[in-house]
Write a protein that holds these residues in place. Structure first.
Motif, PDB file in Angstrom:
ATOM      1  N   MET A   1      61.744  49.142   8.561  1.00  0.00           N
ATOM      2  CA  MET A   1      61.544  49.991   9.739  1.00  0.00           C
ATOM      3  C   MET A   1      62.709  49.765  10.458  1.00  0.00           C
ATOM      4  SD  MET A   1      57.827  50.047  11.183  1.00  0.00           S
ATOM      5  CE  MET A   1      57.781  48.241  10.917  1.00  0.00           C
ATOM      6  N   ASN A   2      63.831  50.982  10.882  1.00  0.00           N
ATOM      7  CA  ASN A   2      64.743  50.739  12.037  1.00  0.00           C
ATOM      8  C   ASN A   2      64.044  51.127  13.200  1.00  0.00           C
ATOM      9  OD1 ASN A   2      66.706  50.870  13.868  1.00  0.00           O
ATOM     10  ND2 ASN A   2      68.203  52.004  12.431  1.00  0.00           N
ATOM     11  N   LEU A   3      63.819  49.998  14.133  1.00  0.00           N
ATOM     12  CA  LEU A   3      63.261  50.242  15.509  1.00  0.00           C
ATOM     13  C   LEU A   3      64.069  50.490  16.598  1.00  0.00           C
ATOM     14  CD1 LEU A   3      60.493  47.439  14.897  1.00  0.00           C
ATOM     15  CD2 LEU A   3      60.352  49.853  14.949  1.00  0.00           C
ATOM     16  N   GLY A   4      65.423  50.756  16.403  1.00  0.00           N
ATOM     17  CA  GLY A   4      66.344  50.976  17.456  1.00  0.00           C
ATOM     18  C   GLY A   4      66.702  50.035  18.382  1.00  0.00           C
ATOM     19  N   VAL A   5      66.545  49.946  19.649  1.00  0.00           N
ATOM     20  CA  VAL A   5      67.002  49.019  20.792  1.00  0.00           C
ATOM     21  C   VAL A   5      65.843  48.595  21.230  1.00  0.00           C
ATOM     22  CG1 VAL A   5      68.506  48.240  22.553  1.00  0.00           C
ATOM     23  CG2 VAL A   5      69.373  49.629  20.905  1.00  0.00           C
ATOM     24  N   GLY A   6      65.427  47.220  21.190  1.00  0.00           N
ATOM     25  CA  GLY A   6      64.272  47.003  22.215  1.00  0.00           C
ATOM     26  C   GLY A   6      64.218  45.381  21.978  1.00  0.00           C
ATOM     27  N   GLN A   7      63.129  45.152  22.636  1.00  0.00           N
ATOM     28  CA  GLN A   7      62.627  43.642  22.764  1.00  0.00           C
ATOM     29  C   GLN A   7      61.994  43.095  21.327  1.00  0.00           C
ATOM     30  OE1 GLN A   7      60.152  42.831  26.127  1.00  0.00           O
ATOM     31  NE2 GLN A   7      62.173  43.053  27.586  1.00  0.00           N
ATOM     32  N   VAL A   8      62.466  41.790  20.887  1.00  0.00           N
ATOM     33  CA  VAL A   8      62.189  41.371  19.472  1.00  0.00           C
ATOM     34  C   VAL A   8      60.495  41.172  19.700  1.00  0.00           C
ATOM     35  CG1 VAL A   8      62.151  39.606  17.940  1.00  0.00           C
ATOM     36  CG2 VAL A   8      64.107  40.380  19.094  1.00  0.00           C
ATOM     37  N   ILE A   9      59.813  40.710  20.563  1.00  0.00           N
ATOM     38  CA  ILE A   9      58.609  40.506  20.777  1.00  0.00           C
ATOM     39  C   ILE A   9      57.675  41.897  20.575  1.00  0.00           C
ATOM     40  CG2 ILE A   9      58.308  40.619  23.039  1.00  0.00           C
ATOM     41  CD1 ILE A   9      56.033  38.586  22.896  1.00  0.00           C
ATOM     42  N   ASN A  10      58.302  42.916  21.114  1.00  0.00           N
ATOM     43  CA  ASN A  10      57.562  44.019  21.033  1.00  0.00           C
ATOM     44  C   ASN A  10      57.630  44.716  19.513  1.00  0.00           C
ATOM     45  OD1 ASN A  10      56.783  44.298  23.591  1.00  0.00           O
ATOM     46  ND2 ASN A  10      58.533  45.505  24.220  1.00  0.00           N
ATOM     47  N   ASP A  11      58.816  44.421  18.875  1.00  0.00           N
ATOM     48  CA  ASP A  11      59.136  45.051  17.487  1.00  0.00           C
ATOM     49  C   ASP A  11      58.291  43.959  16.633  1.00  0.00           C
ATOM     50  OD1 ASP A  11      60.630  47.033  18.447  1.00  0.00           O
ATOM     51  OD2 ASP A  11      62.317  45.706  18.583  1.00  0.00           O
ATOM     52  N   GLU A  12      58.234  42.949  16.686  1.00  0.00           N
ATOM     53  CA  GLU A  12      57.290  41.783  15.990  1.00  0.00           C
ATOM     54  C   GLU A  12      55.891  42.248  15.905  1.00  0.00           C
ATOM     55  OE1 GLU A  12      56.637  38.446  13.019  1.00  0.00           O
ATOM     56  OE2 GLU A  12      58.113  39.848  13.630  1.00  0.00           O
ATOM     57  N   ALA A  13      55.303  42.673  17.096  1.00  0.00           N
ATOM     58  CA  ALA A  13      53.981  43.079  17.054  1.00  0.00           C
ATOM     59  C   ALA A  13      53.815  44.487  16.385  1.00  0.00           C
ATOM     60  CB  ALA A  13      53.594  43.197  18.763  1.00  0.00           C
ATOM     61  N   LYS A  14      54.680  45.405  16.429  1.00  0.00           N
ATOM     62  CA  LYS A  14      54.809  46.567  15.830  1.00  0.00           C
ATOM     63  C   LYS A  14      54.882  46.286  14.242  1.00  0.00           C
ATOM     64  CE  LYS A  14      57.005  49.319  19.149  1.00  0.00           C
ATOM     65  NZ  LYS A  14      58.254  49.985  19.707  1.00  0.00           N
ATOM     66  N   ARG A  15      55.554  45.434  13.803  1.00  0.00           N
ATOM     67  CA  ARG A  15      55.645  44.970  12.329  1.00  0.00           C
ATOM     68  C   ARG A  15      54.335  44.676  11.852  1.00  0.00           C
ATOM     69  NH1 ARG A  15      55.189  41.212   9.037  1.00  0.00           N
ATOM     70  NH2 ARG A  15      55.272  39.664  10.509  1.00  0.00           N
ATOM     71  N   MET A  16      53.658  43.703  12.759  1.00  0.00           N
ATOM     72  CA  MET A  16      52.547  43.341  12.357  1.00  0.00           C
ATOM     73  C   MET A  16      51.381  44.603  12.246  1.00  0.00           C
ATOM     74  SD  MET A  16      52.452  40.003  11.477  1.00  0.00           S
ATOM     75  CE  MET A  16      50.677  39.508  11.724  1.00  0.00           C
ATOM     76  N   LEU A  17      51.521  45.404  13.035  1.00  0.00           N
ATOM     77  CA  LEU A  17      50.808  46.531  13.120  1.00  0.00           C
ATOM     78  C   LEU A  17      50.826  47.465  11.797  1.00  0.00           C
ATOM     79  CD1 LEU A  17      48.568  48.304  14.220  1.00  0.00           C
ATOM     80  CD2 LEU A  17      50.212  49.517  15.630  1.00  0.00           C
ATOM     81  N   SER A  18      52.229  47.552  11.592  1.00  0.00           N
ATOM     82  CA  SER A  18      52.352  48.192  10.222  1.00  0.00           C
ATOM     83  C   SER A  18      52.080  47.682   8.832  1.00  0.00           C
ATOM     84  CB  SER A  18      53.800  48.517  10.288  1.00  0.00           C
ATOM     85  OG  SER A  18      54.407  49.250  11.342  1.00  0.00           O
ATOM     86  N   GLY A  19      52.280  46.231   9.096  1.00  0.00           N
ATOM     87  CA  GLY A  19      51.627  45.554   7.897  1.00  0.00           C
ATOM     88  C   GLY A  19      50.206  45.715   7.835  1.00  0.00           C
ATOM     89  N   LEU A  20      49.493  45.718   8.755  1.00  0.00           N
ATOM     90  CA  LEU A  20      48.008  45.582   8.740  1.00  0.00           C
ATOM     91  C   LEU A  20      47.579  46.801   8.188  1.00  0.00           C
ATOM     92  CD1 LEU A  20      47.198  43.675  11.965  1.00  0.00           C
ATOM     93  CD2 LEU A  20      46.759  42.832   9.743  1.00  0.00           C
ATOM     94  N   LYS A  21      48.343  48.131   8.556  1.00  0.00           N
ATOM     95  CA  LYS A  21      48.132  49.276   8.507  1.00  0.00           C
ATOM     96  C   LYS A  21      48.327  49.543   6.742  1.00  0.00           C
ATOM     97  CE  LYS A  21      49.066  51.946  12.708  1.00  0.00           C
ATOM     98  NZ  LYS A  21      49.866  52.823  13.059  1.00  0.00           N
TER      99      LYS A  21
END
Length: 164
Positions: free
Chosen positions: A30-50
């Motif tokens: 996923m290209n998550l744009g600009v943001g904080q790495v911690i938020n994006d790592e949490a989103k990646r975990m959510l996507s992986g769990l899904k």
């Protein structure tokens, strides 16, 4: 895993779902744009769990290269924490598995996830913060050598791994 490009400050995320033998089941990028790495790592975990849930996985080992994300998933996340909604969504999915183990893995050992994340930066971010998640049924060319190295024990890649 979330990664920053040296060329632009965009953040990409990548993850892999493997079976108990380490064989590739699926991957995501996923290209998550600009943001904080911690938020994006949490989103990646959510996507992986899904993704693992959609694959009807029953036993799961999840790895994060950010110790704080792993800790928030294992321990109680304060209601006032900025990641509360994402962490609670992860926990809701975690409750659907028979067994789950979450742990921190060092970034240097996240070769496959890093390759998938870097590959996502070549795609557009999306419109009005719609993030396109790309799934892979086999290692894409830009991540194939990292996956092969991992199978040969040359690297230990960050992943979500199913257990027998």
């Amino acid at each position: 895993m979330a990664t920053r490009s040296n060329q632009c400050d965009f953040i990409g995320a990548g993850g892999i779902i493997r079976d108990h033998n380490g064989d590739w089941l699926s991957g995501l990028s996923m290209n998550l744009g600009v943001g904080q790495v911690i938020n994006d790592e949490a989103k990646r975990m959510l996507s992986g769990l899904k993704l693992a849930s959609n694959l009807n996985t029953r036993k799961l080992e999840g790895e994060s290269n950010l110790a704080i994300v792993a800790k928030l998933l294992i321990e109680v996340c304060p209601i006032s924490h900025p990641l509360d909604n994402i962490i609670n969504s992860c926990r809701h999915l975690i409750n659907g598995f028979d067994e789950v183990q979450i742990r921190h893995i060092f970034r240097e050992c996240n070769c496959i996830a890093d390759a998938l994340a870097k590959g996502s930066l070549s795609r557009d971010y999306g419109i009005v913060s719609v993030v396109e998640t790309v799934s892979f049924d086999a290692p894409p060319p830009h991540a194939a050598s990292a996956f092969t190295d991992d199978l040969c024990d040359l690297a230990r890649a960050g992943s979500v791994r199913t257990r027998p």
